[in-house]
Scaffold this motif. Structure first.
Motif, mmCIF file in Angstrom:
data_model
loop_
_atom_site.group_PDB
_atom_site.id
_atom_site.type_symbol
_atom_site.label_atom_id
_atom_site.label_comp_id
_atom_site.label_asym_id
_atom_site.label_seq_id
_atom_site.Cartn_x
_atom_site.Cartn_y
_atom_site.Cartn_z
ATOM 1 N N ARG A 164 0.851 -1.207 0.000
ATOM 2 C CA ARG A 164 0.000 0.000 0.000
ATOM 3 C C ARG A 164 0.887 1.258 0.000
ATOM 4 N N GLY A 192 1.346 12.103 9.320
ATOM 5 C CA GLY A 192 1.109 10.860 10.069
ATOM 6 C C GLY A 192 2.180 9.854 9.694
ATOM 7 N N ASN A 223 1.608 12.699 17.304
ATOM 8 C CA ASN A 223 2.108 12.082 18.545
ATOM 9 C C ASN A 223 3.633 12.040 18.580
ATOM 10 N N ASP A 242 3.775 14.199 12.565
ATOM 11 C CA ASP A 242 2.865 13.308 13.284
ATOM 12 C C ASP A 242 2.283 14.082 14.468
ATOM 13 N N ASP A 260 -0.765 18.676 14.223
ATOM 14 C CA ASP A 260 -2.020 18.049 13.798
ATOM 15 C C ASP A 260 -2.170 18.258 12.286
ATOM 16 N N GLY A 261 -2.186 17.168 11.561
ATOM 17 C CA GLY A 261 -2.405 17.241 10.120
ATOM 18 C C GLY A 261 -1.394 18.116 9.419
#
Ligand SMILES: C[S@@+](CC[C@H](N)C(=O)[O-])C[C@H]1O[C@@H](n2cnc3c(N)ncnc32)[C@H](O)[C@@H]1O
Length: 227
Positions: free
Chosen positions: A9, A27, A52, A50, A77-78
């Motif tokens: 993928r 991410g 996190n 990311d 975030d994003g």
């Protein structure tokens, strides 16, 4: 440096990256995509982000020394705070389709004809396609990839015009339908099983099955053509 072998993928996503591009991998987790794309000389530089800290630590450990100046890590975030990097190809892989759509909605700078989006939703591909088409993105190509299950990769660019797909096109992808092939046939068969299950469940509760009926009609017609 050990050669990075990507899952199918991610390999499919990497195949849509343009040679020489500055990339953003949102991410990133382990950072395999930017490591792969830079070590092969496909991408010129990368920002790997990311939300996190844990995944960014993994990324930091994985990035080889010779690439550390070319791969910038960001905790965000994003796509928040990523615009200044000037990414030409933006990869968002391994997240739900709704989250990917939300990340794009929050980043209007992606509505730029020079930016390419390479998206690999784990779920809700039809939702993501509908979002892209209504927001003025054109889906320019797609791919299927077989790992533990069949995944979809969507490649899109902003054109400023909205487009409408049929329910089956939203589900499977217009380009995937055009490409056909053995994996596509298996993908159609899997979806037929899924939708037969949903229809049976709904029918037993006397619920409306008109959406499932339409999808199943379309899928069975496609199966006859592709086989
Ligand atoms: C399942 S992993 C996918 C990793 C890699 N992209 C892949 O496809 O193999 C999802 C990653 O997205 C990160 N993530 C989740 N929500 C995010 C967000 N809103 N912004 C940035 N990263 C996010 C998670 O922390 C996790 O590292």
């Amino acid at each position: 440096m050990k050669d990075v072998i990507l899952k199918n993928r991610l390999q499919a996503a990497a195949s849509f990256v343009r040679r020489g591009s500055a990339i953003a991998d949102v991410g990133t987790d382990h950072a395999w995509l930017p490591i792969y794309l830079l070590s092969r000389g496909i991408a010129s530089r990368a920002v790997a982000s990311d939300i996190n800290e844990g995944p960014l630590c993994r990324a930091r450990i994985n990035i080889p020394k010779n690439l550390s100046k070319k791969i910038e890590l960001r905790l965000t975030d994003g796509l928040a705070g990523i615009e200044d990097f000037g990414a030409q190809d933006i990869l968002i892989c391994g997240m739900g389709g709704e989250l990917i759509a939300r990340i794009l909605q929050d980043a209007p700078f992606t509505k730029d004809k020079n930016i390419r989006l390479i998206l690999q939703p784990m779920t809700k591909a039809p939702y993501l396609r509908e979002f892209l088409l209504s927001a003025g993105f054109r889906i320019i190509d797609e791919a299927l990839a077989d790992d533990d299950r069949i995944y979809q990769v969507i490649c899109a660019e902003y054109c400023g015009e909205s487009e409408e797909y049929s329910p089956v096109e939203l589900l499977l992808g217009r380009h995937n339908i055009a490409h056909g092939g053995e994996l596509f046939t298996r993908f159609v068969e899997q979806n037929i099983k899924i939708f037969e299950g949903i229809r049976a469940g709904k029918a037993s509760g006397a619920a409306d099955t008109s959406y499932e009926d339409e999808i199943l009609d379309g899928l069975n017609t496609l199966l006859q053509v592709t086989k």
